[in-house]
Design a protein around this motif. Structure first.
Motif, PDB file in Angstrom:
ATOM      1  N   GLY A  82       0.744  -1.308   0.023  1.00  0.00           N
ATOM      2  CA  GLY A  82      -0.060   0.022   0.106  1.00  0.00           C
ATOM      3  C   GLY A  82       0.848   1.242   0.169  1.00  0.00           C
ATOM      4  O   GLY A  82       0.416   2.474  -0.622  1.00  0.00           O
ATOM      5  N   GLY A  83       2.163   1.066   0.653  1.00  0.00           N
ATOM      6  CA  GLY A  83       2.967   2.254   0.762  1.00  0.00           C
ATOM      7  C   GLY A  83       3.492   2.727  -0.673  1.00  0.00           C
ATOM      8  O   GLY A  83       4.174   3.917  -0.653  1.00  0.00           O
ATOM      9  N   ILE A  84       3.456   2.039  -1.601  1.00  0.00           N
ATOM     10  CA  ILE A  84       3.969   2.574  -2.996  1.00  0.00           C
ATOM     11  C   ILE A  84       2.849   2.910  -3.985  1.00  0.00           C
ATOM     12  O   ILE A  84       3.156   2.695  -5.111  1.00  0.00           O
ATOM     13  CB  ILE A  84       4.742   1.213  -3.609  1.00  0.00           C
ATOM     14  CG1 ILE A  84       4.365  -0.298  -3.665  1.00  0.00           C
ATOM     15  CG2 ILE A  84       6.276   1.387  -2.792  1.00  0.00           C
ATOM     16  CD1 ILE A  84       5.151  -1.119  -4.233  1.00  0.00           C
ATOM     17  N   GLY A  85       1.666   3.018  -3.584  1.00  0.00           N
ATOM     18  CA  GLY A  85       0.604   3.328  -4.202  1.00  0.00           C
ATOM     19  C   GLY A  85      -0.080   2.312  -5.113  1.00  0.00           C
ATOM     20  O   GLY A  85      -0.661   2.506  -6.104  1.00  0.00           O
ATOM     21  N   CYS A  86      -0.203   1.150  -4.464  1.00  0.00           N
ATOM     22  CA  CYS A  86      -1.056   0.087  -4.976  1.00  0.00           C
ATOM     23  C   CYS A  86      -2.377  -0.083  -4.125  1.00  0.00           C
ATOM     24  O   CYS A  86      -2.555   0.192  -2.873  1.00  0.00           O
ATOM     25  CB  CYS A  86       0.002  -1.369  -4.784  1.00  0.00           C
ATOM     26  SG  CYS A  86       1.372  -1.272  -5.830  1.00  0.00           S
ATOM     27  N   CYS A  87      -3.340  -0.939  -4.670  1.00  0.00           N
ATOM     28  CA  CYS A  87      -4.523  -1.428  -4.040  1.00  0.00           C
ATOM     29  C   CYS A  87      -4.490  -2.913  -4.245  1.00  0.00           C
ATOM     30  O   CYS A  87      -3.861  -3.544  -4.938  1.00  0.00           O
ATOM     31  CB  CYS A  87      -5.632  -0.815  -4.641  1.00  0.00           C
ATOM     32  SG  CYS A  87      -6.342  -1.172  -6.272  1.00  0.00           S
ATOM     33  N   VAL A  88      -5.137  -3.408  -3.058  1.00  0.00           N
ATOM     34  CA  VAL A  88      -5.243  -5.017  -3.265  1.00  0.00           C
ATOM     35  C   VAL A  88      -6.725  -5.672  -3.563  1.00  0.00           C
ATOM     36  O   VAL A  88      -7.675  -4.730  -3.187  1.00  0.00           O
ATOM     37  CB  VAL A  88      -4.937  -5.779  -1.885  1.00  0.00           C
ATOM     38  CG1 VAL A  88      -5.148  -6.971  -1.743  1.00  0.00           C
ATOM     39  CG2 VAL A  88      -3.391  -5.186  -1.786  1.00  0.00           C
ATOM     40  N   LEU A  89      -7.062  -6.305  -4.338  1.00  0.00           N
ATOM     41  CA  LEU A  89      -8.339  -6.761  -4.929  1.00  0.00           C
ATOM     42  C   LEU A  89      -8.454  -8.352  -4.703  1.00  0.00           C
ATOM     43  O   LEU A  89      -7.535  -8.858  -5.304  1.00  0.00           O
ATOM     44  CB  LEU A  89      -8.733  -6.252  -6.406  1.00  0.00           C
ATOM     45  CG  LEU A  89      -8.731  -4.817  -6.520  1.00  0.00           C
ATOM     46  CD1 LEU A  89      -8.616  -4.688  -8.056  1.00  0.00           C
ATOM     47  CD2 LEU A  89      -9.574  -4.208  -5.977  1.00  0.00           C
ATOM     48  N   LEU A  90      -9.491  -8.596  -4.242  1.00  0.00           N
ATOM     49  CA  LEU A  90      -9.515 -10.237  -4.237  1.00  0.00           C
ATOM     50  C   LEU A  90     -11.033 -10.460  -5.300  1.00  0.00           C
ATOM     51  O   LEU A  90     -12.125  -9.908  -4.949  1.00  0.00           O
ATOM     52  CB  LEU A  90     -10.015 -10.700  -2.802  1.00  0.00           C
ATOM     53  CG  LEU A  90     -10.541 -12.065  -2.809  1.00  0.00           C
ATOM     54  CD1 LEU A  90      -9.496 -13.112  -3.152  1.00  0.00           C
ATOM     55  CD2 LEU A  90     -11.146 -12.436  -1.355  1.00  0.00           C
ATOM     56  N   PHE A 110      -8.665   5.240  -8.069  1.00  0.00           N
ATOM     57  CA  PHE A 110      -8.743   3.953  -8.350  1.00  0.00           C
ATOM     58  C   PHE A 110     -10.223   3.499  -8.648  1.00  0.00           C
ATOM     59  O   PHE A 110     -10.612   2.761  -9.457  1.00  0.00           O
ATOM     60  CB  PHE A 110      -8.621   3.186  -6.950  1.00  0.00           C
ATOM     61  CG  PHE A 110      -7.019   3.024  -7.076  1.00  0.00           C
ATOM     62  CD1 PHE A 110      -5.938   2.578  -7.909  1.00  0.00           C
ATOM     63  CD2 PHE A 110      -6.475   2.996  -5.823  1.00  0.00           C
ATOM     64  CE1 PHE A 110      -4.734   2.576  -7.833  1.00  0.00           C
ATOM     65  CE2 PHE A 110      -4.909   2.864  -5.316  1.00  0.00           C
ATOM     66  CZ  PHE A 110      -4.213   2.920  -6.491  1.00  0.00           C
ATOM     67  N   ASN A 111     -11.210   4.167  -7.785  1.00  0.00           N
ATOM     68  CA  ASN A 111     -12.594   4.041  -8.340  1.00  0.00           C
ATOM     69  C   ASN A 111     -12.938   4.561  -9.870  1.00  0.00           C
ATOM     70  O   ASN A 111     -13.620   3.918 -10.650  1.00  0.00           O
ATOM     71  CB  ASN A 111     -13.481   4.895  -7.335  1.00  0.00           C
ATOM     72  CG  ASN A 111     -15.043   4.417  -7.404  1.00  0.00           C
ATOM     73  OD1 ASN A 111     -15.267   3.451  -8.394  1.00  0.00           O
ATOM     74  ND2 ASN A 111     -15.828   5.254  -6.703  1.00  0.00           N
ATOM     75  N   LEU A 115     -10.883   0.101 -10.545  1.00  0.00           N
ATOM     76  CA  LEU A 115     -10.230  -0.717  -9.410  1.00  0.00           C
ATOM     77  C   LEU A 115     -10.825  -0.731  -8.247  1.00  0.00           C
ATOM     78  O   LEU A 115     -10.557  -0.430  -7.181  1.00  0.00           O
ATOM     79  CB  LEU A 115      -8.766  -0.424  -9.136  1.00  0.00           C
ATOM     80  CG  LEU A 115      -7.708  -0.403 -10.498  1.00  0.00           C
ATOM     81  CD1 LEU A 115      -6.722   0.120 -10.178  1.00  0.00           C
ATOM     82  CD2 LEU A 115      -7.587  -1.841 -10.872  1.00  0.00           C
ATOM     83  N   TRP A 116     -12.162  -1.372  -8.306  1.00  0.00           N
ATOM     84  CA  TRP A 116     -13.063  -1.084  -6.945  1.00  0.00           C
ATOM     85  C   TRP A 116     -14.029  -2.416  -7.114  1.00  0.00           C
ATOM     86  O   TRP A 116     -14.105  -3.335  -8.107  1.00  0.00           O
ATOM     87  CB  TRP A 116     -13.965   0.026  -7.411  1.00  0.00           C
ATOM     88  CG  TRP A 116     -14.357   0.571  -6.065  1.00  0.00           C
ATOM     89  CD1 TRP A 116     -15.739   0.313  -5.462  1.00  0.00           C
ATOM     90  CD2 TRP A 116     -13.796   1.321  -5.013  1.00  0.00           C
ATOM     91  NE1 TRP A 116     -15.742   1.027  -4.237  1.00  0.00           N
ATOM     92  CE2 TRP A 116     -14.480   1.728  -4.126  1.00  0.00           C
ATOM     93  CE3 TRP A 116     -12.513   2.071  -5.091  1.00  0.00           C
ATOM     94  CZ2 TRP A 116     -14.302   2.451  -2.961  1.00  0.00           C
ATOM     95  CZ3 TRP A 116     -11.932   2.704  -4.191  1.00  0.00           C
ATOM     96  CH2 TRP A 116     -12.981   3.036  -2.929  1.00  0.00           C
ATOM     97  N   THR A 117     -14.409  -2.849  -5.844  1.00  0.00           N
ATOM     98  CA  THR A 117     -15.214  -3.736  -5.888  1.00  0.00           C
ATOM     99  C   THR A 117     -16.638  -3.782  -6.851  1.00  0.00           C
ATOM    100  O   THR A 117     -17.177  -2.521  -7.050  1.00  0.00           O
ATOM    101  CB  THR A 117     -15.955  -4.177  -4.291  1.00  0.00           C
ATOM    102  OG1 THR A 117     -16.539  -2.847  -4.073  1.00  0.00           O
ATOM    103  CG2 THR A 117     -14.835  -4.295  -3.311  1.00  0.00           C
TER     104      THR A 117
END
Length: 322
Positions: A82-90, A110-111, A115-117
């Motif tokens: 997260g600290g390098i500007g990433c998001c995590v998606l399952l 991201f929305n 890159l969103w649910t």
């Protein structure tokens, strides 16, 4: 993005598709699927489609056990990237993110990127992309910037790995995405390692939760595949196996539908599985010693029946203390 850039990207993809590169390149093969099978246009500019709130709730419900099993691993992965500007998606097996981790400051960006649910990232809908292509090819991969099929996604870098459920079926994909322009190859490699480690932890936790009363043992050869896990019940019967264990041991779905002693399936006594036999013997010895030789107490501590423990002690030639 300029119209010139859009046209150039589309021309590059069409030229690759029309060449013989698809036979040598998995990436070009995915581009070809996107164009010829799904009839997508790389220059198309609409953002990913999204499920309704009701559809998203249903998607979450379908893999709720896996979502529960993933929580700690998602948190750990996000703390690493997260600290390098990433998001995590399952994402579920249809390519729809159902769980997400990201910095609130980046939410709007991201929305906007989808890159969103609830966004649909299947390859059929979005062409070549991390989540969708990972699910089609069932392998870990990175789709970096202009490797994406749609020009509008070429600022993204997506590293994804498949997740298999407790029955060995493809169930989901774990993705780390970023739109940073300065994301180096070194960072991408580190992200790939972190994603792979998180997937192994999610699969193992999901397997344990699926068989809460069983003993979970590492299959012979599991040192090469840490997720090669087998579930054994109190009667020493195999009741479950992960995808890795099924591949290593040649376990079929049909084999698990009838009683199968762990000693038969795992081949205890063969040279190939001597390590597993020694490990089980050591566990039994410690349990008996801890119980002061009391078989009933040792069996209760191990979570198996007294009769099963007697059979195991006899098989390994273990004598009680008293």
């Amino acid at each position: 993005m300029s119209r010139t850039a859009v046209v150039q990207h589309a021309q590059r993809i069409h030229a690759a598709i029309e060449s013989d590169e698809a036979a040598r390149s998995a990436l070009v093969a995915s581009w070809r699927r996107s164009s010829t099978l799904y009839h997508l246009d790389p220059a198309e500019g609409q953002p990913p489609s999204r499920l309704t709130d009701s559809e998203l709730r249903q998607a979450r419900q379908r893999i709720e056990p896996l979502i529960r099993a993933s929580q700690a691993s998602l948190d750990r992965l996000y703390s690493a990237v997260g600290g390098i500007g990433c998001c995590v998606l399952l994402a579920d097996r249809d390519g729809v993110p159902v769980e997400r981790r990201g910095a609130p400051a980046d939410d709007r960006l991201f929305n906007d990127w989808g890159l969103w649910t609830g966004s649909v990232w299947s390859e059929e809908a979005e062409g070549t992309n991390g989540i969708g292509t990972c699910l089609v090819e069932q392998r870990a991969l990175t789709i970096h910037r202009d490797q994406h099929f749609h020009t509008r996604n070429t600022l993204l870098s997506c590293t994804t790995a498949p997740i298999y459920d407790h029955e060995g079926n493809l169930a989901a994909a774990l993705d780390v995405s970023s739109c940073r322009a300065d994301l180096t190859e070194g960072f991408v490699n580190l992200i790939s390692i972190a994603v792979g480690d998180a997937v192994r932890k999610i699969e193992a936790e999901n397997f344990r939760l699926a068989f809460p009363r069983a003993r979970i043992v590492l299959a012979p050869g599991g040192e090469r595949a840490p997720n090669a896990l087998v579930a054994v019940d109190s009667d020493d019967l195999v009741i479950g196996a992960t995808r890795s264990a099924r591949q290593i041991l040649g376990i079929t779905r049909e084999a698990l539908q009838k009683p199968l002693p762990a000693s038969d399936l795992l081949g205890i006594g063969n040279a190939a599985t001597s390590d597993l036999a020694q490990a089980e013997r050591a566990v039994l010895q410690r349990a008996v010693m801890k119980a002061g030789g009391n078989v009933s107490a040792a069996a209760q501590d191990l979570g198996i029946s007294r009769a099963t423990l007697h059979r195991k002690l006899a098989r390994f030639g273990i004598r009680r203390v008293r």
